[in-house]
Design a protein around this motif. Structure first.
Motif, PDB file in Angstrom:
ATOM      1  N   ARG A  25       0.815  -1.220   0.073  1.00 44.66           N
ATOM      2  CA  ARG A  25      -0.216  -0.181   0.096  1.00 44.66           C
ATOM      3  C   ARG A  25       0.931   1.174  -0.068  1.00 44.66           C
ATOM      4  O   ARG A  25       0.309   2.243  -0.550  1.00 44.66           O
ATOM      5  CB  ARG A  25      -1.047   0.158   1.150  1.00 44.66           C
ATOM      6  CG  ARG A  25      -1.932  -0.987   1.133  1.00 44.66           C
ATOM      7  CD  ARG A  25      -3.263  -0.681   2.112  1.00 44.66           C
ATOM      8  NE  ARG A  25      -2.544  -0.801   3.651  1.00 44.66           N
ATOM      9  CZ  ARG A  25      -2.479  -1.876   4.181  1.00 44.66           C
ATOM     10  NH1 ARG A  25      -2.873  -3.039   3.741  1.00 44.66           N
ATOM     11  NH2 ARG A  25      -2.068  -1.660   5.473  1.00 44.66           N
ATOM     12  N   SER A  26       2.119   0.992   0.354  1.00 38.98           N
ATOM     13  CA  SER A  26       3.101   2.216   0.579  1.00 38.98           C
ATOM     14  C   SER A  26       3.741   2.390  -0.685  1.00 38.98           C
ATOM     15  O   SER A  26       4.559   3.218  -0.922  1.00 38.98           O
ATOM     16  CB  SER A  26       4.044   2.169   1.579  1.00 38.98           C
ATOM     17  OG  SER A  26       3.562   2.288   2.867  1.00 38.98           O
ATOM     18  N   GLY A  27       3.584   1.565  -1.791  1.00 38.17           N
ATOM     19  CA  GLY A  27       3.857   1.839  -2.913  1.00 38.17           C
ATOM     20  C   GLY A  27       5.216   0.930  -3.294  1.00 38.17           C
ATOM     21  O   GLY A  27       5.821   1.374  -4.202  1.00 38.17           O
ATOM     22  N   LEU A  28       5.260  -0.018  -2.600  1.00 41.97           N
ATOM     23  CA  LEU A  28       6.549  -0.841  -2.815  1.00 41.97           C
ATOM     24  C   LEU A  28       6.050  -2.188  -3.372  1.00 41.97           C
ATOM     25  O   LEU A  28       4.990  -2.451  -3.048  1.00 41.97           O
ATOM     26  CB  LEU A  28       7.641  -1.138  -1.551  1.00 41.97           C
ATOM     27  CG  LEU A  28       8.420  -0.198  -1.313  1.00 41.97           C
ATOM     28  CD1 LEU A  28       7.913   1.562  -0.900  1.00 41.97           C
ATOM     29  CD2 LEU A  28       9.131  -0.557   0.047  1.00 41.97           C
ATOM     30  N   ARG A  29       7.146  -3.041  -4.000  1.00 38.04           N
ATOM     31  CA  ARG A  29       6.908  -4.284  -4.517  1.00 38.04           C
ATOM     32  C   ARG A  29       8.068  -5.209  -4.312  1.00 38.04           C
ATOM     33  O   ARG A  29       9.284  -4.640  -4.188  1.00 38.04           O
ATOM     34  CB  ARG A  29       6.519  -4.336  -5.836  1.00 38.04           C
ATOM     35  CG  ARG A  29       7.757  -3.660  -6.759  1.00 38.04           C
ATOM     36  CD  ARG A  29       7.424  -3.779  -8.472  1.00 38.04           C
ATOM     37  NE  ARG A  29       8.576  -3.148  -9.201  1.00 38.04           N
ATOM     38  CZ  ARG A  29       9.424  -3.821  -9.666  1.00 38.04           C
ATOM     39  NH1 ARG A  29       9.595  -5.226  -9.283  1.00 38.04           N
ATOM     40  NH2 ARG A  29      10.624  -3.274 -10.260  1.00 38.04           N
TER      41      ARG A  29
END
Length: 319
Positions: A25-29
């Motif tokens: 959700r924080s934009g990481l993968r």
């Protein structure tokens, strides 16, 4: 309750799943790269890197995995920075068949992960053992590492400090038995060393579940990592890095006592700023997270003159 029944539900595994979702959700993968020679590194990377934002690498220490250690840091930084969170070798999902135990090897692995993501400039933030790795990255790759944050990492320790009783343990083997707990009793002991006010009354089944998930793999390899940071270590051999450096410490740290924070500040001189967070221990990132993150974000956001790597207005803060 039998062990097989206790594993029907794992609080630690459940929290891991929640934290992975929070990182997403924080934009990481998740990202995995094979570095060759039997070394595979896992890292959380931005889903979409914003070239206008600075790059920040968060490097974990021993104990809980990077998800747990930076669970509050990632959501705070990700709206303003491209955040990278690697698993060091023998932690999380990073492995190696090589018998390399030095922090310099760990630093080279992290640097290669950054190269695989086309990251040329970065700030590095190292927590405890991760601070050793961050410092090594700054020393080896000065043209790439622009800022350094060292959190409760005794990079200035010397092998003789153990014999001279700077630490509450007498040797590395005793330290390993605490830092790599394999029983609920040892986990309780570790929390006593890392927190000023350690949590009380945690059931043994919960502690054993945490150990099974976090501490049971690569125990011998992690012992070798601990031995390597102490063996023949001398302050006179430690490079003096030139990057602006923020040193953060808990004033009641029992893992790496305050003497090591002051020693590092003296070693780096005016190029470093020392922040001491009062009434906290080695786990200040969990004891006073808001205070730590305020200092961290302010330092990372500070502009550095391109022709100077000296910090303005250096001073020691006590909060």
């Amino acid at each position: 309750m039998s062990k097989s029944k206790s594993k029907c539900f794992s609080f630690t595994s459940s929290r891991n799943r929640c934290l992975r979702s929070a990182f997403t959700r924080s934009g990481l993968r998740p990202f995995t790269v094979d570095l060759g020679n039997g070394t595979v590194i896992h890292c959380w990377v931005p889903k979409t890197r914003n070239p206008a934002r600075p790059n920040v690498v968060l490097i974990h220490g021993f104990g809980a995995n990077a998800l747990w250690q930076f669970c509050e840091t990632v959501p705070l930084l990700s709206p303003h920075f491209n955040v990278y969170v690697p698993d060091l070798v023998f932690f999380g999902n990073s492995v190696s068949t090589r018998k390399e135990w030095s922090e310099s090897f760990q630093a080279r692995c992290v640097k290669r992960v950054m190269e695989a993501n086309s990251v040329e400039k970065m700030a590095v933030v190292g927590l405890s053992y991760g601070g050793f790795v961050a410092y090594s990255m700054a020393a080896q790759f000065g043209e790439c590492v622009e800022k350094v944050v060292i959190c409760c990492a005794g990079v200035c320790l010397e092998e003789k400090d153990l014999k001279e009783r700077l630490f509450p343990v007498a040797d590395v083997e005793e330290a390993a038995s605490i830092l790599l707990p394999q029983t609920a009793e040892k986990m309780t002991e570790l929390m006593g060393y890392t927190f000023v006010k350690p949590p009380r009354g945690l059931p043994s089944c919960l502690l054993e579940d945490f150990i099974d998930e976090m501490c049971a793999q690569y125990v011998e390899e992690k012992k070798e990592l601990l031995r390597a940071i102490v063996k023949d270590r001398k302050l006179s051999d430690l490079p003096k890095i030139s990057q602006p450096t923020l040193i953060v410490w808990g004033d009641q740290d029992r893992i790496f006592p305050m003497e090591l924070a002051n020693r590092l500040k003296r070693h780096l001189g005016e190029n470093a700023e020392l922040v001491v967070i009062k009434n906290t221990g080695h786990a200040f990132i969990h004891e006073k997270p808001k205070e730590f993150h305020r200092h961290l974000k302010a330092f990372l956001s500070r502009q550095v003159s391109p022709d100077s790597k000296t910090l303005p207005n250096n001073h020691q803060n006590r909060k």
